[in-house]
Design a protein around this motif. Structure first.
Motif, mmCIF file in Angstrom:
data_model
loop_
_atom_site.group_PDB
_atom_site.id
_atom_site.type_symbol
_atom_site.label_atom_id
_atom_site.label_comp_id
_atom_site.label_asym_id
_atom_site.label_seq_id
_atom_site.Cartn_x
_atom_site.Cartn_y
_atom_site.Cartn_z
ATOM 1 N N ASP A 20 20.806 13.292 6.644
ATOM 2 C CA ASP A 20 19.594 13.276 7.455
ATOM 3 C C ASP A 20 18.501 12.436 6.793
ATOM 4 O O ASP A 20 18.313 12.489 5.574
ATOM 5 N N VAL A 21 17.789 11.676 7.629
ATOM 6 C CA VAL A 21 16.686 10.844 7.138
ATOM 7 C C VAL A 21 15.514 10.928 8.109
ATOM 8 O O VAL A 21 15.672 11.282 9.279
ATOM 9 N N GLU A 22 14.335 10.606 7.600
ATOM 10 C CA GLU A 22 13.177 10.360 8.449
ATOM 11 C C GLU A 22 13.026 8.847 8.588
ATOM 12 O O GLU A 22 13.182 8.115 7.607
ATOM 13 N N TYR A 23 12.735 8.402 9.780
ATOM 14 C CA TYR A 23 12.563 6.965 9.989
ATOM 15 C C TYR A 23 11.447 6.731 10.995
ATOM 16 O O TYR A 23 11.145 7.598 11.834
ATOM 17 N N TRP A 24 10.829 5.558 10.908
ATOM 18 C CA TRP A 24 9.767 5.207 11.851
ATOM 19 C C TRP A 24 10.402 4.776 13.167
ATOM 20 O O TRP A 24 11.217 3.860 13.209
ATOM 21 N N SER A 25 10.009 5.450 14.259
ATOM 22 C CA SER A 25 10.523 5.104 15.581
ATOM 23 C C SER A 25 9.465 4.392 16.427
ATOM 24 O O SER A 25 9.788 3.768 17.436
ATOM 25 N N LEU A 26 8.207 4.492 16.008
ATOM 26 C CA LEU A 26 7.124 3.772 16.671
ATOM 27 C C LEU A 26 6.139 3.300 15.613
ATOM 28 O O LEU A 26 5.656 4.110 14.815
ATOM 29 N N VAL A 27 5.884 2.010 15.594
ATOM 30 C CA VAL A 27 4.923 1.436 14.652
ATOM 31 C C VAL A 27 3.737 0.902 15.438
ATOM 32 O O VAL A 27 3.890 0.020 16.291
ATOM 33 N N SER A 28 2.566 1.465 15.172
ATOM 34 C CA SER A 28 1.328 0.977 15.769
ATOM 35 C C SER A 28 0.654 0.089 14.722
ATOM 36 O O SER A 28 -0.040 0.576 13.824
ATOM 37 N N ALA A 29 0.879 -1.205 14.822
ATOM 38 C CA ALA A 29 0.525 -2.130 13.740
ATOM 39 C C ALA A 29 -0.975 -2.192 13.470
ATOM 40 O O ALA A 29 -1.389 -2.330 12.317
ATOM 41 N N ASP A 30 -1.797 -2.108 14.518
ATOM 42 C CA ASP A 30 -3.238 -2.188 14.278
ATOM 43 C C ASP A 30 -3.777 -0.923 13.628
ATOM 44 O O ASP A 30 -4.789 -0.955 12.937
ATOM 45 N N GLN A 31 -3.064 0.195 13.812
ATOM 46 C CA GLN A 31 -3.464 1.441 13.182
ATOM 47 C C GLN A 31 -2.887 1.575 11.768
ATOM 48 O O GLN A 31 -3.509 2.182 10.886
ATOM 49 N N ASP A 32 -1.701 1.023 11.560
ATOM 50 C CA ASP A 32 -1.010 1.136 10.270
ATOM 51 C C ASP A 32 -0.515 -0.242 9.812
ATOM 52 O O ASP A 32 0.685 -0.538 9.876
ATOM 53 N N PRO A 33 -1.421 -1.102 9.349
ATOM 54 C CA PRO A 33 -1.012 -2.443 8.919
ATOM 55 C C PRO A 33 -0.001 -2.440 7.777
ATOM 56 O O PRO A 33 0.753 -3.399 7.627
ATOM 57 N N ASP A 34 0.017 -1.371 6.985
ATOM 58 C CA ASP A 34 0.994 -1.296 5.894
ATOM 59 C C ASP A 34 2.423 -1.268 6.433
ATOM 60 O O ASP A 34 3.347 -1.766 5.773
ATOM 61 N N LEU A 35 2.606 -0.701 7.618
ATOM 62 C CA LEU A 35 3.947 -0.661 8.206
ATOM 63 C C LEU A 35 4.370 -2.051 8.661
ATOM 64 O O LEU A 35 5.547 -2.416 8.572
ATOM 65 N N LYS A 36 3.426 -2.823 9.148
ATOM 66 C CA LYS A 36 3.739 -4.215 9.482
ATOM 67 C C LYS A 36 4.157 -4.968 8.225
ATOM 68 O O LYS A 36 5.142 -5.730 8.239
ATOM 69 N N SER A 37 3.448 -4.751 7.139
ATOM 70 C CA SER A 37 3.811 -5.390 5.871
ATOM 71 C C SER A 37 5.193 -4.948 5.414
ATOM 72 O O SER A 37 5.958 -5.747 4.855
ATOM 73 N N ALA A 38 5.534 -3.680 5.664
ATOM 74 C CA ALA A 38 6.854 -3.169 5.286
ATOM 75 C C ALA A 38 7.954 -3.852 6.082
ATOM 76 O O ALA A 38 9.037 -4.130 5.556
ATOM 77 N N ILE A 39 7.689 -4.140 7.349
ATOM 78 C CA ILE A 39 8.670 -4.866 8.167
ATOM 79 C C ILE A 39 8.872 -6.270 7.605
ATOM 80 O O ILE A 39 10.005 -6.733 7.420
ATOM 81 N N LEU A 40 7.770 -6.958 7.324
ATOM 82 C CA LEU A 40 7.861 -8.327 6.802
ATOM 83 C C LEU A 40 8.528 -8.354 5.428
ATOM 84 O O LEU A 40 9.181 -9.341 5.070
ATOM 85 N N GLY A 41 8.375 -7.276 4.671
ATOM 86 C CA GLY A 41 8.991 -7.201 3.344
ATOM 87 C C GLY A 41 10.394 -6.631 3.357
ATOM 88 O O GLY A 41 11.024 -6.508 2.299
ATOM 89 N N GLY A 42 10.905 -6.282 4.547
ATOM 90 C CA GLY A 42 12.256 -5.733 4.651
ATOM 91 C C GLY A 42 12.373 -4.316 4.134
ATOM 92 O O GLY A 42 13.471 -3.866 3.790
ATOM 93 N N GLU A 43 11.269 -3.570 4.101
ATOM 94 C CA GLU A 43 11.268 -2.231 3.512
ATOM 95 C C GLU A 43 11.210 -1.108 4.549
ATOM 96 O O GLU A 43 11.469 0.047 4.209
ATOM 97 N N LEU A 44 10.865 -1.421 5.790
ATOM 98 C CA LEU A 44 10.730 -0.364 6.785
ATOM 99 C C LEU A 44 12.086 0.267 7.082
ATOM 100 O O LEU A 44 13.079 -0.428 7.280
#
Length: 213
Positions: A20-44
């Motif tokens: 079992d894992v927790e994963y992001w199923s919805l990314v609101s980029a303007d609210q959580d810019p760090d998640l956008k950075s995680a996508i670009l860094g291949g970490e999300l």
């Protein structure tokens, strides 16, 4: 709209026992810019198998939303690529539901984008970064010439391969007026394929004035 995490079973590529894992199923980029950075860094949604220690991306569906950029991306699992017609039909149904309920206040008038896998989403965002960088250069060059800078409606600019920012005429806000302003900036030495395309399109006979925010 807030970013959302879900729980699911992850399957290790080395055929270990699912876990079992927790994963992001919805990314609101303007609210959580760090998640956008995680996508670009291949970490999300990067997870580690507790049995063999291998790192891999959890392959779950994801919605990426950036309200100011008018960008809504449905990211489907790579393993479901053969189901594309079915998934696209579901996407449009979900989109209609989202824009009339959760995001009703935004009056969304632009279509969603669909891709398969986080790597494809990363490619979309990298392309957006390039357009943003070129748009900032257009804005700076326009301001240096004393021209007013206008922000195009993002989805309109994206669809037509225009920069997000363009030089605006002082008075004549017709398509031709924008074409003349763009010509001045390009004549100053700025190299911008996006602005040149904008100038050419605004110069066409019968062209409509651009959609400005």
């Amino acid at each position: 709209m807030k970013s959302i995490k879900n729980e699911a079973a992850a399957s290790c590529p080395n055929h270990c026992e699912p876990f079992d894992v927790e994963y992001w199923s919805l990314v609101s980029a303007d609210q959580d810019p760090d998640l956008k950075s995680a996508i670009l860094g291949g970490e999300l949604n990067l997870v580690r198998c507790p049995e063999c220690g291998a790192f891999f991306h959890h392959d779950g569906d994801l919605i990426y939303f950036d309200a100011p950029s008018e960008l809504l991306v449905f990211v489907f699992s790579e393993k479901d690529r053969q189901r594309e017609p079915e998934l696209l039909a579901r996407m449009h149904k979900d989109y209609d539901l989202i824009k009339t309920t959760l995001l009703k206040q935004l009056n969304m008038d632009y279509p969603p984008v669909s891709v398969f896998g986080l790597e494809a989403l990363k490619g979309v965002l990298e392309a957006e970064e390039k357009v943003s960088d070129e748009s900032e250069a257009v804005a700076a060059a326009s301001a240096a010439l004393g021209l007013r800078v206008a922000r195009l409606k993002p989805s309109y600019a994206r669809e037509n391969h225009f920069p997000f920012y363009v030089p605006a005429p002082a008075q004549n806000e017709t398509a031709n007026g924008y074409a003349v302003a763009a010509s001045k900036v390009l004549g100053s030495g700025l190299k911008s394929a996006l602005l040149r395309n904008f100038m050419d399109r605004m110069s066409e006979e019968g062209a409509l004035s651009p959609l400005i925010l």
